[in-house]
Scaffold this active site. Structure first.
Site, PDB file in Angstrom:
ATOM      1  N   ILE A 486       0.687  -1.282   0.115  1.00 17.55           N
ATOM      2  CA  ILE A 486      -0.044  -0.006  -0.078  1.00 17.55           C
ATOM      3  C   ILE A 486       0.756   1.398  -0.271  1.00 17.55           C
ATOM      4  CG2 ILE A 486      -1.997  -1.051   0.990  1.00 17.55           C
ATOM      5  CD1 ILE A 486      -1.045  -0.038   3.909  1.00 17.55           C
ATOM      6  N   GLY A 489       7.741   3.799   3.048  1.00 16.55           N
ATOM      7  CA  GLY A 489       8.125   4.935   3.819  1.00 16.55           C
ATOM      8  C   GLY A 489       9.463   5.010   3.893  1.00 16.55           C
ATOM      9  N   ASP A 615      10.602  14.716   7.783  1.00 16.08           N
ATOM     10  CA  ASP A 615      10.049  14.346   6.489  1.00 16.08           C
ATOM     11  C   ASP A 615       8.575  14.611   5.952  1.00 16.08           C
ATOM     12  OD1 ASP A 615      10.332  13.299   3.944  1.00 16.08           O
ATOM     13  OD2 ASP A 615      10.242  11.292   4.575  1.00 16.08           O
TER      14      ASP A 615
END
Length: 787
Positions: A486, A489, A615
């Site tokens: 999905i 990261g 981030d």
């Protein structure tokens, strides 16, 4: 080589550990994953040799009969070693030369080539065999007992030598080919005839290997039970080592060793609970390199009794877990690889894959509720009610004190001057930025919003969450199938999964391939997320459910965010042309911005010490089933200074398009770096453009350079996302407030940017302005009340 050089009558091989699912690494510079750095020599004495770690020269060290021997060629580096009876050989670094020693350790070079480099080494009773990197012709070579002749080119993935015969797995068809003693070799080869193998290991008069389905197969003589694998599920084992009449394997899940055969003399619990990187076998004992500290342990029926009193761990210096290579690793890199190699390359770990066949779940015993457990549950429930009530009362008192102290309840809390915009009215005329909203309006909005805002203090929770087994997470994600992927990261791929109790989770698995530049980076990201998320509990931060830490596998388990990442809704292929998405509403977009801002504000102002995310981007803002936005991915996060003036130079990290230019250029990291990233996200929400996109001329441009000049010119309507439609009257005021807030967030210098509290106040005001509008999302569908 002469017969006198190898005085062998009967011996077993030193078996080199092979990856369960990967052929040897073909490297022009070293043996890579195919070589062992530990060897057993026996005959006139028991000798254990290994290659020293953490030194500029990867020299060989040896231990014999209770004492350390002087260094062997102390100025020469080696990639791999192997041994047999009174025979020891080492491949020099680079694979261009093979040196061998007899019982007196007098060296002799038996191979040298700068073109056909050695990539694999094995020694048996009368044979020394190796593989080279030559692929056009036969790449197997033996200095005793030549490989069986064939009209075809013989290319092997792996070879192994034992008592009187050798076997290899052919690269062309994964079949086993054996040579040497006619009777043994032909018998073993015929028994493996119908098996497609990944590797093969040879012992006395038997051989074991792992087939391409992950099962251990053993063939040959079984007079000591050496073929009786204790249990044999798919991919249960990852490495084998065989002696004269015993077999050993490393369990894949915990790297512990199990041995069988030898007339049941290998049932000792000496190694219970010890994890090993690899194992090698002597005639009637086994040695292994431990995972914890790279020490060498030996045990078994034939291990000399006089050494038992001092324990099984040998007094050798730390041993390299593999050759140091100057090429990139195809799969995994050992931790502290640079230290182990003293800066001379990395150590590659053999490739591995998860279990492919789901384990059969064992039936769980029924849960029996007793009177005592029921009473305990009631007592616990009452205790929770008391605690919650107390916390609520204390929170109410603190709220009143804060209200009186700051004056916020009386309208004294101001919007940050640098982000107070010129608000556009319906006819396009402009108000002066110095004209604030009326006092009564400000009082109503801010007092109402203040009472609803979530102001969580620093959490005292340090629970790392549940520790999961790798096999359980593999099952939950359908073995990390592409269908369950999905997103991605920092340093990991995220998969959707369902735990055995039915709960849906998101599982982030750290990269184990070439994308992971350094193992330390992956390890740091893993530890960072656990350290931060285990003590952060806020409705706008993704919650950590648990983790898995097995060998080189690092996995984090989060609560599942049903509606995915904001990035997908703004830029996903399936949503580019859609106008019906629930996110295509100005009210919803402002709510999402506010949710994310509250999460970041919590990190900056209420975590102790403060945390800088580093981030912030649209793909790290996730939406749950109620469309509440939550900040995720703390792999790059760092503890921040208590004051932005107390900064220290820190190497820049982040994502192109979102990274703070001041931080990138000067390595100066403050909380204002997160503010810049959020500013870019606000511009994405307004324009529908990516952080970096191609303009009409096909040239890449940042959304900052695209949007800020237009906002300054007062022509915001030209760049608004057409999928949402023109804002209504009150929405227009709200959208412009968001635009001017975003513009100040992306100032080049951090000192000119607002702090997160000011941003939250502005976005709260913008959302309040939408309350009176007739947006596409009704208050009945989506609750915008924070508690």
């Amino acid at each position: 080589m002469t017969t006198a050089f190898i005085s062998v009558t009967a011996a077993a091989t030193v078996i080199i550990l092979i990856a369960v699912v990967s052929p040897p690494l073909r490297s022009a510079h070293a043996l890579g994953g195919s070589g062992s750095t530990l060897a057993v020599v026996y005959g006139s004495g028991t000798t254990i040799c290994s290659i020293v770690a953490s030194q500029p020269i990867q020299r060989v060290q040896c231990w014999r009969d209770g004492q350390l021997l002087p260094p062997i060629l102390p100025t020469t580096s080696f990639d791999a070693v192997a041994g047999g009876r009174d025979t020891f050989c080492g491949v020099r670094s680079g694979g261009f030369s093979l040196l061998c020693w007899n019982a007196t350790f007098s060296p002799k070079r038996i191979y040298g080539s700068t073109t056909a480099l050695l990539t694999y080494l094995t020694i048996g009773d009368t044979q020394i065999c190796a593989l080279t990197n030559v692929t056009e012709t036969a790449n197997g070579v033996c200095w005793r007992g030549n490989i069986v002749s064939s009209s075809e080119n013989l290319q092997f993935d792996v070879i192994s030598s034992g008592l009187g015969f050798s076997c290899g797995v052919l690269k062309s068809n994964n079949r086993v080919l054996c040579w040497g003693s006619d009777y043994i070799s032909s018998s073993i080869q015929s028994q493996f005839a119908n098996s497609s193998m990944v590797n093969i290991q040879v012992g006395g008069r038997h051989a074991c290997g792992i087939n391409d389905s992950g099962f251990v197969i053993c063939k040959g003589n079984n007079d000591s039970g050496q073929l009786n694998v204790p249990s044999n599920s798919a991919y249960q084992y990852r490495g084998l080592a065989l002696g004269a009449n015993h077999s050993c394997a490393i369990r894949r899940l915990n790297r512990t060793v199990i041995c069988w055969g030898g007339n049941s003399e290998y049932s000792s619990n000496i190694t219970d609970g010890i994890s090993f990187e690899f194992i090698v076998a002597g005639l009637n004992f086994t040695c292994g390199l431990t995972t914890s500290n790279f020490s060498v342990i030996c045990w078994g029926a034939g291990w000399p009794n006089q050494f038992h009193s001092s324990g099984v761990e040998l007094p050798l210096l730390k041993t390299l877990p593999g050759p140091c290579v100057d090429t990139s690793c195809p799969c995994n890199v050992y931790p502290e690889s640079q230290i182990l190699c003293s800066g001379n390359g990395n150590i590659c770990r053999p490739c591995d894959i998860p279990v492919l066949i789901p384990p059969v779940p064992s039936p769980e015993p029924p849960v029996i509720v007793t009177r005592s457990s029921r009473s305990k549950g009631i007592a616990t429930g009452l205790l929770i009610i008391v605690i919650v009530g107390s916390v609520g009362g204390i929170g109410g008192i603190c709220t009143v004190i804060y209200c009186l102290w700051t004056g916020v309840c009386f309208g004294k809390k101001k919007i940050h001057n640098s982000v107070q915009p010129t608000i556009g009215v319906a006819n396009g005329a402009q108000q002066s930025s110095s004209s604030p909203p009326s006092r009564s309006s400000t009082l109503r909005r801010q007092a109402s919003i203040f009472m609803r805002r979530q102001r969580s203090g620093p959490s005292k929770h340090t629970d790392r969450g549940e520790e999961f087994l790798f096999s359980d997470l593999a099952t939950a994600t359908n073995y990390f199938s592409s269908e369950n992927k999905i997103g991605e990261g920092s340093f990991g791929v995220v998969y959707r999964g369902k735990l055995h109790d039915g709960h849906e989770v998101a599982v982030k698995r750290s990269e184990t391939g070439p994308k992971t530049k350094k193992f330390q980076e992956k390890e740091s990201a893993f530890e960072s997320e656990i350290a931060f998320l285990s003590r952060l509990h806020h409705k706008h931060l993704v919650r950590l459910v648990g983790y898995c830490d097995e060998w080189d596998e690092r996995l984090l388990v989060y609560e599942f965010m049903k509606n995915g990442a904001l990035h997908y809704h703004l830029h996903g292929k399936n949503n580019i042309e859609k106008s019906s998405s629930i996110v295509n509403s100005w009210k919803m977009r402002i709510k999402i911005a506010l949710d994310a801002s509250r999460g970041i504000e919590y990190l900056h102002n209420y975590a102790v010490p403060p945390i800088i995310h580093r981030d912030i981007k649209s793909s790290n803002i996730l939406l749950d089933s109620n469309w509440t936005a939550r900040v995720s991915d703390f792999g790059l996060s760092l503890m921040g200074p208590e004051n932005d003036r107390d900064f220290k130079p820190i190497k820049a990290a982040g994502t192109v398009g979102y990274i703070d230019p001041e931080y990138y250029g000067l390595n100066v990291l403050t909380t204002k770096s997160d503010v810049y990233g959020l500013g870019v996200v606000l511009l994405e929400l307004l324009t529908g453009k990516r952080a970096i996109f191609k303009n009409e001329e096909g040239s890449p441009i940042s959304v900052v350079d695209y949007a800020v000049p237009v906002i300054i010119a007062g022509e915001l309507a030209k760049i608004l996302d057409s999928r949402v439609g023109p804002p209504e009257i009150n929405e227009s005021e709200a959208v412009e407030l968001v635009a001017y807030t975003a513009m100040h967030c992306v100032h080049l210098e951090g000192k000119d940017r607002p702090n997160m509290t000011d941003i939250v106040v502005n976005l709260e005001r913008a959302l309040a302005l939408c309350d009176d509008s007739h947006g596409s999302i009704s208050s009945g569908q989506i609750s915008i009340v924070s508690d």
